[in-house]
Design a protein around this motif. Sequence first.
Motif, mmCIF file in Angstrom:
data_model
loop_
_atom_site.group_PDB
_atom_site.id
_atom_site.type_symbol
_atom_site.label_atom_id
_atom_site.label_comp_id
_atom_site.label_asym_id
_atom_site.label_seq_id
_atom_site.Cartn_x
_atom_site.Cartn_y
_atom_site.Cartn_z
ATOM 1 N N PRO A 3 6.492 -5.134 -32.986
ATOM 2 C CA PRO A 3 7.531 -4.588 -33.856
ATOM 3 C C PRO A 3 8.147 -5.646 -34.768
ATOM 4 C CG PRO A 3 8.324 -4.772 -31.610
ATOM 5 C CD PRO A 3 6.873 -5.118 -31.584
ATOM 6 N N GLN A 4 8.564 -5.229 -35.948
ATOM 7 C CA GLN A 4 9.315 -6.080 -36.870
ATOM 8 C C GLN A 4 10.759 -6.100 -36.377
ATOM 9 O OE1 GLN A 4 8.105 -7.863 -39.509
ATOM 10 N NE2 GLN A 4 6.128 -7.252 -38.704
ATOM 11 N N LEU A 5 11.214 -7.251 -35.905
ATOM 12 C CA LEU A 5 12.535 -7.356 -35.309
ATOM 13 C C LEU A 5 13.624 -7.368 -36.369
ATOM 14 C CD1 LEU A 5 11.773 -10.054 -32.621
ATOM 15 C CD2 LEU A 5 11.662 -7.577 -32.403
ATOM 16 N N LYS A 6 14.728 -6.700 -36.064
ATOM 17 C CA LYS A 6 15.892 -6.670 -36.945
ATOM 18 C C LYS A 6 17.012 -7.473 -36.293
ATOM 19 C CE LYS A 6 14.645 -2.128 -38.640
ATOM 20 N NZ LYS A 6 14.951 -0.702 -38.567
ATOM 21 N N GLY A 7 17.896 -8.005 -37.090
ATOM 22 C CA GLY A 7 19.011 -8.786 -36.553
ATOM 23 C C GLY A 7 18.554 -10.171 -36.143
ATOM 24 N N GLY A 8 19.517 -11.059 -35.922
ATOM 25 C CA GLY A 8 19.183 -12.438 -35.588
ATOM 26 C C GLY A 8 19.375 -12.792 -34.131
ATOM 27 N N ASP A 9 19.998 -11.913 -33.355
ATOM 28 C CA ASP A 9 20.269 -12.182 -31.946
ATOM 29 C C ASP A 9 19.004 -11.966 -31.135
ATOM 30 O OD1 ASP A 9 22.066 -13.010 -30.054
ATOM 31 O OD2 ASP A 9 22.877 -11.017 -29.661
ATOM 32 N N ARG A 10 18.510 -13.035 -30.481
ATOM 33 C CA ARG A 10 17.260 -12.943 -29.709
ATOM 34 C C ARG A 10 17.323 -13.839 -28.486
ATOM 35 N NH1 ARG A 10 13.619 -13.091 -35.037
ATOM 36 N NH2 ARG A 10 14.373 -11.084 -35.766
ATOM 37 N N PRO A 11 16.602 -13.482 -27.438
ATOM 38 C CA PRO A 11 16.573 -14.359 -26.261
ATOM 39 C C PRO A 11 15.804 -15.650 -26.562
ATOM 40 C CG PRO A 11 15.150 -12.435 -25.937
ATOM 41 C CD PRO A 11 15.838 -12.253 -27.248
ATOM 42 N N LEU A 12 16.115 -16.688 -25.786
ATOM 43 C CA LEU A 12 15.357 -17.931 -25.875
ATOM 44 C C LEU A 12 13.903 -17.678 -25.499
ATOM 45 C CD1 LEU A 12 17.783 -20.362 -24.009
ATOM 46 C CD2 LEU A 12 17.302 -20.324 -26.463
ATOM 47 N N ALA A 13 13.006 -18.470 -26.067
ATOM 48 C CA ALA A 13 11.607 -18.413 -25.633
ATOM 49 C C ALA A 13 11.569 -18.773 -24.157
ATOM 50 C CB ALA A 13 10.778 -19.393 -26.459
ATOM 51 N N ARG A 14 10.705 -18.091 -23.398
ATOM 52 C CA ARG A 14 10.685 -18.284 -21.949
ATOM 53 C C ARG A 14 9.344 -17.894 -21.351
ATOM 54 N NH1 ARG A 14 15.540 -14.999 -20.326
ATOM 55 N NH2 ARG A 14 16.241 -15.717 -22.342
ATOM 56 N N SER A 15 9.163 -18.288 -20.122
ATOM 57 C CA SER A 15 8.015 -17.838 -19.331
ATOM 58 C C SER A 15 8.544 -17.493 -17.944
ATOM 59 C CB SER A 15 6.940 -18.928 -19.236
ATOM 60 O OG SER A 15 7.438 -20.051 -18.536
ATOM 61 N N GLY A 16 7.764 -16.772 -17.163
ATOM 62 C CA GLY A 16 8.136 -16.458 -15.793
ATOM 63 C C GLY A 16 9.295 -15.490 -15.649
ATOM 64 N N HIS A 17 9.601 -14.734 -16.661
ATOM 65 C CA HIS A 17 10.711 -13.782 -16.620
ATOM 66 C C HIS A 17 10.259 -12.451 -16.023
ATOM 67 C CE1 HIS A 17 8.541 -13.480 -20.378
ATOM 68 N NE2 HIS A 17 8.834 -12.194 -20.387
ATOM 69 N N THR A 18 11.241 -11.606 -15.755
ATOM 70 C CA THR A 18 10.978 -10.254 -15.279
ATOM 71 C C THR A 18 11.309 -9.284 -16.403
ATOM 72 O OG1 THR A 18 11.522 -10.851 -13.010
ATOM 73 C CG2 THR A 18 11.643 -8.523 -13.567
ATOM 74 N N THR A 19 10.448 -8.299 -16.582
ATOM 75 C CA THR A 19 10.650 -7.313 -17.637
ATOM 76 C C THR A 19 10.400 -5.918 -17.083
ATOM 77 O OG1 THR A 19 9.815 -8.905 -19.242
ATOM 78 C CG2 THR A 19 9.936 -6.638 -19.964
ATOM 79 N N CYS A 20 11.233 -4.978 -17.479
ATOM 80 C CA CYS A 20 10.975 -3.576 -17.151
ATOM 81 C C CYS A 20 11.416 -2.727 -18.328
ATOM 82 C CB CYS A 20 11.672 -3.154 -15.864
ATOM 83 S SG CYS A 20 13.446 -3.006 -15.989
ATOM 84 N N SER A 21 10.922 -1.522 -18.372
ATOM 85 C CA SER A 21 11.229 -0.614 -19.465
ATOM 86 C C SER A 21 11.776 0.689 -18.900
ATOM 87 C CB SER A 21 9.956 -0.349 -20.272
ATOM 88 O OG SER A 21 10.196 0.589 -21.272
ATOM 89 N N ILE A 22 12.842 1.155 -19.511
ATOM 90 C CA ILE A 22 13.400 2.462 -19.177
ATOM 91 C C ILE A 22 13.572 3.206 -20.494
ATOM 92 C CG2 ILE A 22 15.314 3.740 -18.155
ATOM 93 C CD1 ILE A 22 15.859 1.247 -16.421
#
Length: 86
Positions: free
Chosen positions: A23-42
């Motif tokens: 996706p083309q991201l909007k806005g400037g607020d974003r998480p730091l680049a990372r690895s080993g994170h947990t992700t889920c979708s609702i």
Amino acid sequence: PEGASCCSDLAILNIDTMKWLSPQLKGGDRPLARSGHTTCSIREKVFVFGGCTSDGVLLNDVWIFDQDNAQWSHVSTFGTVPSPRR
């Protein structure tokens, strides 16, 4: 771990078509680049917790990506926050 390959890319798999989307991201607020994170979708929201930066800093932050408006937002949480983790 320190020196690990981290990125801030976002790829979403459309399970109806089995096609990956960037996706083309909007806005400037974003998480730091990372690895080993947990992700889920609702529904249309993708939740990201924790992980590790390329400098080895362990994270315990929560971010939400809203697919409807293509924006990230940082979430303030309450209660006992889990310790930073990979």
